[in-house]
Design a protein around this motif. Structure first.
Motif, PDB file in Angstrom:
ATOM      1  N   ALA A 144       0.882  -1.099   0.114  1.00 18.07           N
ATOM      2  CA  ALA A 144       0.154  -0.089   0.001  1.00 18.07           C
ATOM      3  C   ALA A 144       0.893   1.073   0.075  1.00 18.07           C
ATOM      4  CB  ALA A 144      -1.004  -0.064   1.247  1.00 18.07           C
ATOM      5  N   PRO A 145       0.475   2.443  -0.106  1.00 14.17           N
ATOM      6  CA  PRO A 145       1.202   3.725  -0.253  1.00 14.17           C
ATOM      7  C   PRO A 145       1.692   3.677   1.166  1.00 14.17           C
ATOM      8  CG  PRO A 145      -0.930   4.085  -1.111  1.00 14.17           C
ATOM      9  CD  PRO A 145      -1.033   2.781  -0.520  1.00 14.17           C
ATOM     10  N   THR A 146       1.326   2.990   2.053  1.00 18.41           N
ATOM     11  CA  THR A 146       1.785   3.413   3.620  1.00 18.41           C
ATOM     12  C   THR A 146       2.552   2.262   4.014  1.00 18.41           C
ATOM     13  OG1 THR A 146      -0.438   2.411   4.451  1.00 18.41           O
ATOM     14  CG2 THR A 146      -0.257   4.604   4.551  1.00 18.41           C
ATOM     15  N   THR A 147       2.876   1.251   3.226  1.00 17.88           N
ATOM     16  CA  THR A 147       3.734   0.069   3.435  1.00 17.88           C
ATOM     17  C   THR A 147       5.196   0.887   3.697  1.00 17.88           C
ATOM     18  OG1 THR A 147       2.480  -1.515   2.162  1.00 17.88           O
ATOM     19  CG2 THR A 147       5.093  -1.880   2.474  1.00 17.88           C
ATOM     20  N   LEU A 148       5.940   0.213   4.805  1.00 19.01           N
ATOM     21  CA  LEU A 148       7.161   0.788   5.442  1.00 19.01           C
ATOM     22  C   LEU A 148       8.209   0.425   4.249  1.00 19.01           C
ATOM     23  CD1 LEU A 148       7.211   0.546   9.226  1.00 19.01           C
ATOM     24  CD2 LEU A 148       6.328   2.168   7.781  1.00 19.01           C
ATOM     25  N   ILE A 149       9.321   1.211   4.346  1.00 22.61           N
ATOM     26  CA  ILE A 149      10.652   0.856   3.591  1.00 22.61           C
ATOM     27  C   ILE A 149      10.950  -0.459   4.080  1.00 22.61           C
ATOM     28  CG2 ILE A 149      13.010   1.573   3.158  1.00 22.61           C
ATOM     29  CD1 ILE A 149      10.893   3.248   1.644  1.00 22.61           C
ATOM     30  N   GLY A 150      11.288  -1.455   3.297  1.00 22.35           N
ATOM     31  CA  GLY A 150      11.907  -2.660   4.070  1.00 22.35           C
ATOM     32  C   GLY A 150      10.864  -3.845   4.139  1.00 22.35           C
ATOM     33  N   GLN A 151       9.567  -3.372   4.119  1.00 24.97           N
ATOM     34  CA  GLN A 151       8.354  -4.307   4.552  1.00 24.97           C
ATOM     35  C   GLN A 151       8.151  -4.994   3.329  1.00 24.97           C
ATOM     36  OE1 GLN A 151       4.943  -2.215   5.893  1.00 24.97           O
ATOM     37  NE2 GLN A 151       3.804  -3.972   5.702  1.00 24.97           N
ATOM     38  N   ARG A 158      10.966  -8.510  -1.798  1.00 26.52           N
ATOM     39  CA  ARG A 158      12.282  -8.223  -1.089  1.00 26.52           C
ATOM     40  C   ARG A 158      12.377  -6.964  -0.140  1.00 26.52           C
ATOM     41  NH1 ARG A 158      13.382  -9.110  -6.510  1.00 26.52           N
ATOM     42  NH2 ARG A 158      14.004 -11.230  -6.964  1.00 26.52           N
ATOM     43  N   GLY A 159      11.080  -6.585   0.144  1.00 27.84           N
ATOM     44  CA  GLY A 159      10.886  -5.489   0.868  1.00 27.84           C
ATOM     45  C   GLY A 159      11.036  -4.072   0.147  1.00 27.84           C
ATOM     46  N   ARG A 160      10.090  -3.199   0.477  1.00 28.41           N
ATOM     47  CA  ARG A 160       9.894  -1.769  -0.235  1.00 28.41           C
ATOM     48  C   ARG A 160      11.286  -1.237  -0.354  1.00 28.41           C
ATOM     49  NH1 ARG A 160       4.861   2.332   0.555  1.00 28.41           N
ATOM     50  NH2 ARG A 160       5.961   4.161  -0.876  1.00 28.41           N
ATOM     51  N   THR A 161      11.608  -0.855  -1.528  1.00 28.14           N
ATOM     52  CA  THR A 161      12.544   0.353  -1.307  1.00 28.14           C
ATOM     53  C   THR A 161      12.151   1.841  -1.988  1.00 28.14           C
ATOM     54  OG1 THR A 161      13.207  -0.228  -3.862  1.00 28.14           O
ATOM     55  CG2 THR A 161      14.171  -1.552  -2.104  1.00 28.14           C
TER      56      THR A 161
END
Ligand SMILES: Cc1ncc(C[n+]2csc(CCOP(=O)(O)OP(=O)(O)O)c2C)c(N)n1
Ligand code: SF4
Length: 483
Positions: A144-151, A158-161
């Motif tokens: 989602a737009p609120t997903t944390l970096i690395g989540q 592989r996680g949000r960057t």
């Protein structure tokens, strides 16, 4: 809640019989999910403020899509991301109602990002509850737009960057950059030690609406054990230990005491009248132009709500005729709306527009069954003739339409619009000839006022007189025609 007796709020159904299956006592939410707690805080507040019967709960797409299983209030479902637009319409059309827009982060910050921004910026007087669980829950855990970096999510394995997906959006802070919102707070749902603060925020936001103060929103950090692939306890801890670090709790806007509320029907239509804040005052463009307004014309009852469809080739001034009608309508105290519909080409393509002139507020600008049809060319007559209401009017451009309308249950007026305009020296004035003709037969607008105010429609000084003459000529052509 009343006194010391703890009971289920009346704003919930006592049994959830709308929910399919035999279990009508529990919700469909996963164990550890924050939605249920926030529902309860809202339901209790609606009870305590005594507004259940006039509350409308808007649930869009997401896990809360089934809000109507639970809330014993009015319920409206909105398409994905459109809850704030739907809430706007509901509140404006029913200023006495209490409208709750309940949205997830995929819904509000993703697909509905611009909707919420515009509704908040307009200061719409409804309350938004924004469940930020940092993921798309219902569809199985996409970013989602609120997903944390690395989540990690199913779409960011592989996680949000930030390089790839950007930074998580802080919505409460983002909306706090706008002038209009009166109350914005981020709270945490899921642990009793935070619940009292969340409860206070929920009540404050709803109360702001009851007092007609304007746009309020509570952003609730909430666990989604299923989407996060965690057990409920770990998920609860993750909200408190991790999520909250990026999304700090607290108030980002509280102007409630600074703004005046509105009283439905007296000084508002569901929106609070925005007071000029200092910033706006400073950059206000000075204007010494004063607008003259005119009294509402006395037309027959059937013209007290006119739905006018104007259609023709691009370049025939179809859209500007619509704009002209609407602008003149506004000066003459009508409620108006104008909705253009363009063909794909710039010139020569088809174009039509929908214009409403009404003594009452207008719910929606679209017209399916016009009370007045104005076809400027043949294809437009063929396309829309059948849609005109019985007893309605057709003003057609008889210079270009050689086969008159077939309908015998409507009033038909041929107007030699193009020829009259040619006689005045410019074909393009055919639309204003038509305006004069419509006025002559319907009395919808005051002709003298239209001529006096022509510069409001025609910006180029050198064309004002031509168009004034065109209105007069169209008026004269039809005034003597009976019917
Ligand atoms: C127009 C449209 N696009 C996509 C979907 C699929 N869809 C259903 S729910 C959902 C995500 C909702 O996530 P969120 O708003 O965060 O709410 P949550 O489920 O987490 O409470 C999506 C993308 C849909 N139903 N309609
Ligand atoms: S998927 Fe997530 S948001 Fe949806 S009900 Fe389950 S825990 Fe709640």
């Amino acid at each position: 809640m009343s006194g010391n007796i703890l009971e289920k709020p009346q704003s919930f159904y006592s049994e959830y019989t709308r929910k399919p299956g035999a279990d009508t006592l529990t919700t469909h939410y996963c164990p550890g999910c924050g939605h249920g707690v926030l529902h309860k805080l809202i339901a209790e507040a609606l009870d305590d403020f005594g507004v259940r019967e006039k509350a409308i709960f808007v649930s869009p797409v997401g896990c809360s899509v089934f809000g109507y299983y639970y809330f014993h209030t009015g319920n409206v479902q909105a398409a994905h991301g459109r809850a704030s637009a739907v809430a706007t319409a509901l509140k404006r059309a029913n200023p006495d109602s209490i409208v709750i827009s309940y949205q997830g982060d995929g819904d509000l910050a993703g697909i509905g990002g611009n909707n919420i921004l515009q509704a908040a910026n307009r200061g719409e007087n409804f309350t938004t509850f924004f469940v930020n669980n940092a993921i798309y829950g219902m569809t199985g855990g996409q970013m989602a737009p609120t997903t944390l970096i690395g989540q990690t999510t199913t779409t960011t394995p592989r996680g949000r960057t930030h390089e790839n997906e950007g930074y998580p959006l802080r919505v409460a802070e983002l909306l706090a950059t706008l002038e209009a919102p009166v109350y914005l707070e981020r709270v945490l749902i899921g642990d009793p030690k935070y619940t009292m603060k969340a409860r206070k925020a929920v009540r404050k936001a709803i109360k702001a609406q009851i007092e007609g103060k304007g746009f309020s929103m509570v952003e609730a950090l909430s666990a989604c054990p299923l989407g996060w692939k965690m057990d409920p306890v770990d998920a609860k801890n993750w909200v408190q230990d991790v999520l909250v670090k990026y999304f700090p709790l607290g108030v980002t806007r509280d102007n409630i005491s600074e703004v005046e509320g509105y009283v439905p029907g007296e000084n508002g239509n569901g929106r609070k009248p925005l007071s000029d804040r200092e910033l706006v005052k400073k950059i206000d463009i000075p204007s010494d132009e004063t607008t003259t307004t005119y009294p509402l014309p006395e037309a027959e009852d059937r013209y007290k709500h006119s739905e006018i469809k104007i259609a023709g080739f691009g370049g025939q001034g179809v859209l500007s005729l619509g704009v002209g009608l609407s602008q003149m309508g506004m000066l003459q105290q009508y409620h108006v709306s104008w909705l253009p519909s363009y063909g794909p080409e710039m010139r020569g393509g088809t174009a039509h527009c929908h214009v409403k002139l009404s003594h009452n507020p207008i719910g929606a600008p679209l017209i399916e069954k016009p009370t007045i049809l104005v076809p400027m060319n043949k294809p437009s007559l063929y396309k829309f003739e059948d849609s005109v209401v019985e007893g309605g009017d057709i003003f057609y451009n008889s210079s270009l339409i050689d086969t008159p309308p077939k309908r015998s249950d409507v009033n038909v007026y041929p107007v030699d619009a193009t020829e009259i305009a040619d006689g005045l020296g410019n074909t393009k004035a055919a639309n204003m000839v038509m305006l004069g003709a419509i006025i002559a037969k319907t009395g919808l607008l005051d002709k003298e006022a239209v001529i006096t105010e022509m510069k409001q429609i025609i910006k180029k000084e050198k064309y004002v007189e031509l168009n004034q003459n065109a209105v007069q000529a169209g008026f004269d052509a039809l005034q003597s025609v009976s019917g």
